[in-house]
Enzyme design. Structure first.
Site, mmCIF file in Angstrom:
data_model
loop_
_atom_site.group_PDB
_atom_site.id
_atom_site.type_symbol
_atom_site.label_atom_id
_atom_site.label_comp_id
_atom_site.label_asym_id
_atom_site.label_seq_id
_atom_site.Cartn_x
_atom_site.Cartn_y
_atom_site.Cartn_z
ATOM 1 N N CYS A 124 0.841 -1.206 0.000
ATOM 2 C CA CYS A 124 0.000 0.000 0.000
ATOM 3 C C CYS A 124 0.875 1.254 0.000
ATOM 4 O O CYS A 124 1.418 1.643 1.038
ATOM 5 C CB CYS A 124 -0.918 -0.036 1.229
ATOM 6 S SG CYS A 124 -1.941 1.441 1.381
ATOM 7 N N CYS B 126 -0.350 4.142 2.176
ATOM 8 C CA CYS B 126 -0.173 3.911 3.619
ATOM 9 C C CYS B 126 1.285 4.072 4.024
ATOM 10 O O CYS B 126 1.599 4.650 5.063
ATOM 11 C CB CYS B 126 -0.598 2.493 4.003
ATOM 12 S SG CYS B 126 -2.150 1.971 3.300
ATOM 13 N N ASP B 127 2.200 3.536 3.238
ATOM 14 C CA ASP B 127 3.577 3.373 3.722
ATOM 15 C C ASP B 127 4.620 4.220 3.002
ATOM 16 O O ASP B 127 5.782 4.235 3.419
ATOM 17 C CB ASP B 127 3.981 1.888 3.607
ATOM 18 C CG ASP B 127 3.115 1.008 4.502
ATOM 19 O OD1 ASP B 127 2.597 1.531 5.507
ATOM 20 O OD2 ASP B 127 2.953 -0.178 4.187
HETATM 21 C C1 FAD Z 1 0.153 -3.851 5.798
HETATM 22 C C2 FAD Z 1 -1.003 -2.901 5.579
HETATM 23 C C3 FAD Z 1 -0.883 -1.611 6.060
HETATM 24 C C4 FAD Z 1 -1.925 -0.708 5.883
HETATM 25 N N1 FAD Z 1 -1.777 0.551 6.379
HETATM 26 C C5 FAD Z 1 -2.784 1.447 6.233
HETATM 27 C C6 FAD Z 1 -2.648 2.762 6.741
HETATM 28 O O1 FAD Z 1 -1.633 3.129 7.333
HETATM 29 N N2 FAD Z 1 -3.692 3.618 6.550
HETATM 30 C C7 FAD Z 1 -4.844 3.266 5.872
HETATM 31 O O2 FAD Z 1 -5.741 4.093 5.759
HETATM 32 N N3 FAD Z 1 -4.970 2.015 5.372
HETATM 33 C C8 FAD Z 1 -3.993 1.106 5.532
HETATM 34 N N4 FAD Z 1 -4.100 -0.151 4.996
HETATM 35 C C9 FAD Z 1 -5.326 -0.490 4.231
HETATM 36 C C10 FAD Z 1 -6.509 -0.774 5.187
HETATM 37 O O3 FAD Z 1 -6.091 -1.641 6.209
HETATM 38 C C11 FAD Z 1 -7.681 -1.360 4.420
HETATM 39 O O4 FAD Z 1 -8.073 -0.457 3.400
HETATM 40 C C12 FAD Z 1 -8.890 -1.609 5.337
HETATM 41 O O5 FAD Z 1 -8.543 -2.487 6.389
HETATM 42 C C13 FAD Z 1 -10.066 -2.198 4.564
HETATM 43 O O6 FAD Z 1 -11.084 -2.413 5.480
HETATM 44 P P1 FAD Z 1 -12.276 -3.428 5.210
HETATM 45 O O7 FAD Z 1 -13.067 -3.461 6.481
HETATM 46 O O8 FAD Z 1 -12.956 -3.093 3.958
HETATM 47 O O9 FAD Z 1 -11.599 -4.842 4.939
HETATM 48 P P2 FAD Z 1 -10.531 -5.693 5.746
HETATM 49 O O10 FAD Z 1 -9.738 -4.860 6.690
HETATM 50 O O11 FAD Z 1 -9.812 -6.475 4.720
HETATM 51 O O12 FAD Z 1 -11.423 -6.662 6.630
HETATM 52 C C14 FAD Z 1 -12.180 -7.675 6.028
HETATM 53 C C15 FAD Z 1 -12.333 -8.811 7.028
HETATM 54 O O13 FAD Z 1 -13.255 -9.755 6.513
HETATM 55 C C16 FAD Z 1 -12.835 -11.049 6.890
HETATM 56 N N5 FAD Z 1 -13.429 -12.022 5.970
HETATM 57 C C17 FAD Z 1 -13.173 -12.166 4.640
HETATM 58 N N6 FAD Z 1 -13.921 -13.175 4.128
HETATM 59 C C18 FAD Z 1 -14.644 -13.673 5.171
HETATM 60 C C19 FAD Z 1 -15.573 -14.746 5.276
HETATM 61 N N7 FAD Z 1 -15.960 -15.498 4.221
HETATM 62 N N8 FAD Z 1 -16.094 -15.011 6.502
HETATM 63 C C20 FAD Z 1 -15.753 -14.270 7.590
HETATM 64 N N9 FAD Z 1 -14.863 -13.253 7.545
HETATM 65 C C21 FAD Z 1 -14.325 -12.955 6.343
HETATM 66 C C22 FAD Z 1 -11.326 -10.989 6.795
HETATM 67 O O14 FAD Z 1 -10.733 -11.976 7.631
HETATM 68 C C23 FAD Z 1 -11.030 -9.567 7.291
HETATM 69 O O15 FAD Z 1 -10.745 -9.532 8.659
HETATM 70 C C24 FAD Z 1 -3.102 -1.098 5.186
HETATM 71 C C25 FAD Z 1 -3.217 -2.405 4.696
HETATM 72 C C26 FAD Z 1 -2.177 -3.300 4.891
HETATM 73 C C27 FAD Z 1 -2.320 -4.701 4.377
#
Ligand code: FAD
Length: 308
Positions: free
Chosen positions: A132, A135-136
């Site tokens: 990302c 982010c980084d």
């Molecule tokens: C290393 C890293 C660093 C980051 N740093 C930043 C940052 O500094 N600032 C920033 O703004 N963003 C950052 N991001 C991006 C940010 O984390 C994501 O955009 C955000 O978490 C997305 O949120 P979400 O709730 O849509 O999905 P996610 O955070 O991906 O959560 C989805 C969840 O659904 C669960 N899931 C999936 N399928 C199923 C299923 N069938 N049954 C049950 N559970 C399921 C998964 O296990 C997961 O926990 C970073 C990402 C990464 C990987």
């Protein structure tokens, strides 16, 4: 079978926020998460761009605070993988811990960055390996780094990273980019970008932090070492949407199609966060989506009650 008003699938920032809003609005809500609550945030060592934390905050702490806040208003959470969603009223959600029913569903299952699948990548993730740029990128001020990929995302990331890094290598396995023409023109004109063609990464090098990449030329097989302080992998994303493809319209990227209220093609089913089309893939945007999807689910339930 336990019946809920709303079931939220996924416990990242989008799902946790949706859960906060639905439970605080008095709706009987269940959140189903297959892994750790917090989602992808759990992999972020330091989040510096989420408002409210001037010194930054670790992603795991932010996840735990979000969950505590939602649980305070009665959000129930279960650790289980959702394996199916059956259309009908109520919706039936099958999971590895049994089946649950709900009138409205919020899908916030996120997406996964495609990995290189090479030695050193996992071990050095968060220690110079990133997926990302937004982010980084800031952590690589004045450093030499590499971006792997040749599509729109890779080139957009590479251009964004030139704001911070001294030099950005773009490593691509082909001898031309897939990115759009305008992006290509901007990239080729940029003095900080250097292209390495027809090469694949064979290994990410470094003990505690990334200090280089082992590359292989796909045409000649010749190996070489590129010294860099970081590598951004931009070879695509896989949305966790396959489980829902039987009842929802998906984009050809696999992201869930939604309207501006985050309603999907199926009434009563909403999608939030990285899994939906056009998401900006940030914690802030996922949180915003969680709010919108929860309010849309609340309105849907009100309408359903009125008409029954
Ligand atoms: C290393 C890293 C660093 C980051 N740093 C930043 C940052 O500094 N600032 C920033 O703004 N963003 C950052 N991001 C991006 C940010 O984390 C994501 O955009 C955000 O978490 C997305 O949120 P979400 O709730 O849509 O999905 P996610 O955070 O991906 O959560 C989805 C969840 O659904 C669960 N899931 C999936 N399928 C199923 C299923 N069938 N049954 C049950 N559970 C399921 C998964 O296990 C997961 O926990 C970073 C990402 C990464 C990987």
């Amino acid at each position: 079978m336990t019946r809920y008003e709303v079931i939220i699938i996924g416990g990242g920032p989008a799902g946790l926020t949706a859960g906060l809003y639905t439970s605080r609005a008095g709706l009987k809500s269940l959140l189903v998460e297959r892994g750790a609550l917090g989602g992808q945030m759990m992999n972020a060592t330091l989040v510096e761009n989420y408002p409210g934390f001037p010194e930054g905050i670790s992603g795991s702490e932010l996840g735990s605070l979000m969950y505590r806040q939602a649980a305070r208003y009665g959000l129930e959470a279960v650790t289980a993988e959702v394996t199916g969603l059956t259309q009908g009223q109520p919706y039936s959600v099958s999971t590895t811990e049994g089946n649950f029913e709900a009138t409205a569903i919020v899908i916030a299952a996120g997406s996964e960055y495609r990995k290189l699948g090479v030695a050193g990548e996992k071990r050095l993730s968060g220690r110079g390996v990133s997926y990302c740029a937004t982010c980084d990128g800031f952590f690589f001020r004045n450093r030499e780094i590499a971006v792997v990929g040749g599509g729109d995302t890779a080139i957009t990331d590479a251009l964004e990273l030139t704001q911070y890094a001294r030099k950005v290598y773009v490593i691509h396995r082909r001898d031309q980019l897939r990115a759009g023409q305008l992006l290509q023109q901007r990239a080729f004109a940029h003095s900080k970008l250097k292209f390495i063609w027809s090469m694949v990464v064979e290994e990410v090098l470094g003990e505690k932090m990334v200090n280089g990449l082992k590359l292989r030329n796909v045409e000649t097989g010749q190996q070489s070492i590129l010294k860099v302080d970081g590598v951004f992998v931009a070879i695509g994303l896989t949305p966790n949407s396959q489980t829902f493809s039987n009842i929802l319209e998906l984009e050809n990227t696999g992201h869930i199609t939604t309207d501006e209220r985050l309603a999907t093609s199926t009434p009563g089913v909403f999608a939030a966060g990285d899994i939906r089309q056009n998401s900006l893939r940030q914690i802030g945007t996922a949180v915003g989506d969680g709010v919108t999807a929860a309010i849309s689910a609340f309105n849907y339930l009100q309408e359903t009650r009125k008409s029954s």
